[in-house]
Design a protein around this motif. Sequence first.
Motif, PDB file in Angstrom:
ATOM      1  N   PRO A   1      40.478 -19.230 -19.371  1.00  0.00           N
ATOM      2  CA  PRO A   1      39.433 -19.611 -18.028  1.00  0.00           C
ATOM      3  C   PRO A   1      39.450 -18.226 -17.031  1.00  0.00           C
ATOM      4  N   ILE A   2      40.462 -17.602 -17.331  1.00  0.00           N
ATOM      5  CA  ILE A   2      40.579 -16.357 -17.010  1.00  0.00           C
ATOM      6  C   ILE A   2      39.188 -15.316 -17.540  1.00  0.00           C
ATOM      7  N   VAL A   3      38.374 -15.488 -18.706  1.00  0.00           N
ATOM      8  CA  VAL A   3      37.712 -14.185 -19.771  1.00  0.00           C
ATOM      9  C   VAL A   3      36.393 -15.730 -19.000  1.00  0.00           C
ATOM     10  N   GLU A   4      36.310 -17.073 -19.134  1.00  0.00           N
ATOM     11  CA  GLU A   4      35.261 -17.749 -18.314  1.00  0.00           C
ATOM     12  C   GLU A   4      35.197 -16.821 -17.158  1.00  0.00           C
ATOM     13  N   ALA A   5      36.211 -16.567 -16.647  1.00  0.00           N
ATOM     14  CA  ALA A   5      35.464 -16.564 -14.497  1.00  0.00           C
ATOM     15  C   ALA A   5      34.814 -15.175 -14.404  1.00  0.00           C
ATOM     16  N   TYR A   6      35.369 -14.408 -15.631  1.00  0.00           N
ATOM     17  CA  TYR A   6      35.426 -13.033 -14.900  1.00  0.00           C
ATOM     18  C   TYR A   6      33.876 -12.339 -15.784  1.00  0.00           C
ATOM     19  N   LYS A   7      33.666 -13.360 -17.129  1.00  0.00           N
ATOM     20  CA  LYS A   7      32.296 -12.989 -17.408  1.00  0.00           C
ATOM     21  C   LYS A   7      31.384 -13.513 -16.114  1.00  0.00           C
ATOM     22  N   GLU A   8      31.407 -14.754 -15.951  1.00  0.00           N
ATOM     23  CA  GLU A   8      30.922 -15.364 -14.753  1.00  0.00           C
ATOM     24  C   GLU A   8      30.580 -14.217 -13.525  1.00  0.00           C
ATOM     25  N   TYR A   9      31.718 -13.810 -12.867  1.00  0.00           N
ATOM     26  CA  TYR A   9      31.664 -12.681 -12.457  1.00  0.00           C
ATOM     27  C   TYR A   9      31.276 -11.967 -12.425  1.00  0.00           C
ATOM     28  N   LYS A  10      30.367 -11.205 -14.218  1.00  0.00           N
ATOM     29  CA  LYS A  10      30.144 -10.380 -14.952  1.00  0.00           C
ATOM     30  C   LYS A  10      28.474 -10.513 -14.351  1.00  0.00           C
ATOM     31  N   ASN A  11      28.260 -11.587 -14.405  1.00  0.00           N
ATOM     32  CA  ASN A  11      26.960 -12.017 -14.469  1.00  0.00           C
ATOM     33  C   ASN A  11      26.386 -12.476 -13.441  1.00  0.00           C
ATOM     34  N   CYS A  12      27.549 -12.358 -12.123  1.00  0.00           N
ATOM     35  CA  CYS A  12      26.411 -12.393 -10.332  1.00  0.00           C
ATOM     36  C   CYS A  12      26.830 -11.191  -9.923  1.00  0.00           C
ATOM     37  N   LYS A  13      27.134 -10.019 -10.326  1.00  0.00           N
ATOM     38  CA  LYS A  13      26.506  -8.852  -9.982  1.00  0.00           C
ATOM     39  C   LYS A  13      25.998  -8.451 -10.440  1.00  0.00           C
ATOM     40  N   GLN A  14      25.336  -8.607 -11.636  1.00  0.00           N
ATOM     41  CA  GLN A  14      24.093  -8.367 -12.193  1.00  0.00           C
ATOM     42  C   GLN A  14      23.181  -9.109 -11.563  1.00  0.00           C
ATOM     43  N   ASN A  15      23.224 -10.100 -10.998  1.00  0.00           N
ATOM     44  CA  ASN A  15      22.048 -10.657 -10.534  1.00  0.00           C
ATOM     45  C   ASN A  15      22.128  -9.735  -9.570  1.00  0.00           C
ATOM     46  N   ILE A  16      23.088 -10.033  -8.438  1.00  0.00           N
ATOM     47  CA  ILE A  16      22.855  -8.629  -7.540  1.00  0.00           C
ATOM     48  C   ILE A  16      22.184  -7.826  -7.324  1.00  0.00           C
ATOM     49  N   GLU A  17      22.537  -7.094  -8.711  1.00  0.00           N
ATOM     50  CA  GLU A  17      21.555  -5.627  -8.774  1.00  0.00           C
ATOM     51  C   GLU A  17      20.500  -5.955  -8.808  1.00  0.00           C
ATOM     52  N   ASP A  18      20.359  -7.289  -9.869  1.00  0.00           N
ATOM     53  CA  ASP A  18      18.644  -7.108 -10.066  1.00  0.00           C
ATOM     54  C   ASP A  18      17.498  -7.873  -9.133  1.00  0.00           C
ATOM     55  N   SER A  19      18.489  -8.337  -8.515  1.00  0.00           N
ATOM     56  CA  SER A  19      17.742  -8.940  -6.922  1.00  0.00           C
ATOM     57  C   SER A  19      17.463  -7.730  -5.969  1.00  0.00           C
ATOM     58  N   LEU A  20      18.794  -6.593  -5.596  1.00  0.00           N
ATOM     59  CA  LEU A  20      18.402  -5.557  -5.025  1.00  0.00           C
ATOM     60  C   LEU A  20      17.113  -4.638  -5.448  1.00  0.00           C
ATOM     61  N   ALA A  21      17.129  -4.253  -7.011  1.00  0.00           N
ATOM     62  CA  ALA A  21      16.324  -4.107  -7.502  1.00  0.00           C
ATOM     63  C   ALA A  21      15.279  -4.865  -6.375  1.00  0.00           C
ATOM     64  N   MET A  22      14.546  -5.902  -7.403  1.00  0.00           N
ATOM     65  CA  MET A  22      13.765  -6.643  -6.686  1.00  0.00           C
ATOM     66  C   MET A  22      12.928  -6.494  -5.304  1.00  0.00           C
ATOM     67  N   LEU A  23      13.547  -6.520  -4.973  1.00  0.00           N
ATOM     68  CA  LEU A  23      13.584  -6.385  -2.741  1.00  0.00           C
ATOM     69  C   LEU A  23      12.840  -4.859  -3.271  1.00  0.00           C
ATOM     70  N   GLU A  24      13.529  -3.831  -3.088  1.00  0.00           N
ATOM     71  CA  GLU A  24      12.768  -2.767  -3.373  1.00  0.00           C
ATOM     72  C   GLU A  24      11.424  -2.801  -3.755  1.00  0.00           C
ATOM     73  N   GLU A  25      11.088  -3.144  -5.030  1.00  0.00           N
ATOM     74  CA  GLU A  25       9.735  -2.878  -5.622  1.00  0.00           C
ATOM     75  C   GLU A  25       9.054  -3.905  -5.461  1.00  0.00           C
ATOM     76  N   GLU A  26       9.479  -5.136  -5.151  1.00  0.00           N
ATOM     77  CA  GLU A  26       8.803  -6.316  -5.227  1.00  0.00           C
ATOM     78  C   GLU A  26       7.958  -5.987  -4.163  1.00  0.00           C
ATOM     79  N   SER A  27       6.746  -6.568  -4.155  1.00  0.00           N
ATOM     80  CA  SER A  27       5.236  -6.674  -2.771  1.00  0.00           C
ATOM     81  C   SER A  27       5.387  -7.673  -1.728  1.00  0.00           C
TER      82      SER A  27
END
Length: 358
Positions: A43-69
């Motif tokens: 349960p800890i590992v599954e939650a942590y993997k999802e946490y890391k995915n969310c963190k990556q999604n946030i970084e990707d979304s921020l990058a898209m906001l900077e680059e996308e017009s």
Amino acid sequence: MFDRLEDLLIRFEEIMSELNEPSVVNDQNRFRTLMKEQNDLAPIVEAYKEYKNCKQNIEDSLAMLEEESDEEMRELAKEELNESKDRMAQLEHQLKILLLPKDPNDEKNVIVEIRAGAGGDEAALFAAEIYRMYVRFAERNRWKTEMISVNENGIGGFKEVIFMITGQGAYSKLKYESGVHRVQRVPETESGGRIHTSTITVAIMPEAEEVDVELDMNDCKFDVFRASGNGGQCVNTTDSAVRLTHIPTGIVISCQDEKSQLKNKDKALKVLRSRLYELELAKKHDAEAEARRSQVGTGDRSEKIRTYNFPQGRVTDHRIKLTLHKLDSVLDGDLYEVIDSLIAADQAAKLSNLQEAS
């Protein structure tokens, strides 16, 4: 916290690798140990993997906001960003709870003792109802119950009843039930319609294995006697009942539910081990002020923990100020809302203590 999570993730992957090795599969003890560790970490590992995915999604979304017009794409990125931030906050809280120190007894079976207190026959009748409540709760969880000892009052009530509940996580759910339970209602024997208050005590003890308690049989005195009450000819005509006295503590346990003297002796020893183990746990809790403060209530049998009010159809747990207007449902074994609330309060208290300590 995140360094520890990374270590646990590495350990989980090591276990998964080991479980595929033929030498481990052929060693049943090693295999079982690794499987248990894997189940604990999953349960800890599954939650942590999802946490890391969310963190990556946030970084990707921020990058898209900077680059996308494109405005439509930007709106999608903002939406995903907000969802990921909300989910990340939830997962961080969940991970903190998952990393709280585990109670080593949580997965154990329990021995339950219910005794009538103030109120005479009315208290004994209430004790029988609370016994049925826990049996129904056990059935809802697909746990098994086994009677150990019962002392009836002749009108359907129990002066005392001791029984075992066997099932995964039984102690983790029921450990908050120890204490004084109070009933307020008009007894059937009351002609004036006055509300009476009666009490019973409930003790929830983790089943103690021989390795948990060092028991010197020289400290144990056994007396056998003829069982009384219902039980059939075989029970009532042989000296099958057993009274066990533990000389150092003065604890006395009587068992007469089984036809076999040997089985009654085994049950009495099982109860004794659990009582001695409970005494050791109480000493440990008293010595650790932080641990005691992190509990929901003290677990002391003299503490009034819950009131069952029949005229108002309500159940109130005094430790967390929870009131439910579903008395019939609770007495039928629907304890989930009460127990989940107690667990949540306990976890919140422990998190608060950890934050204060840090």
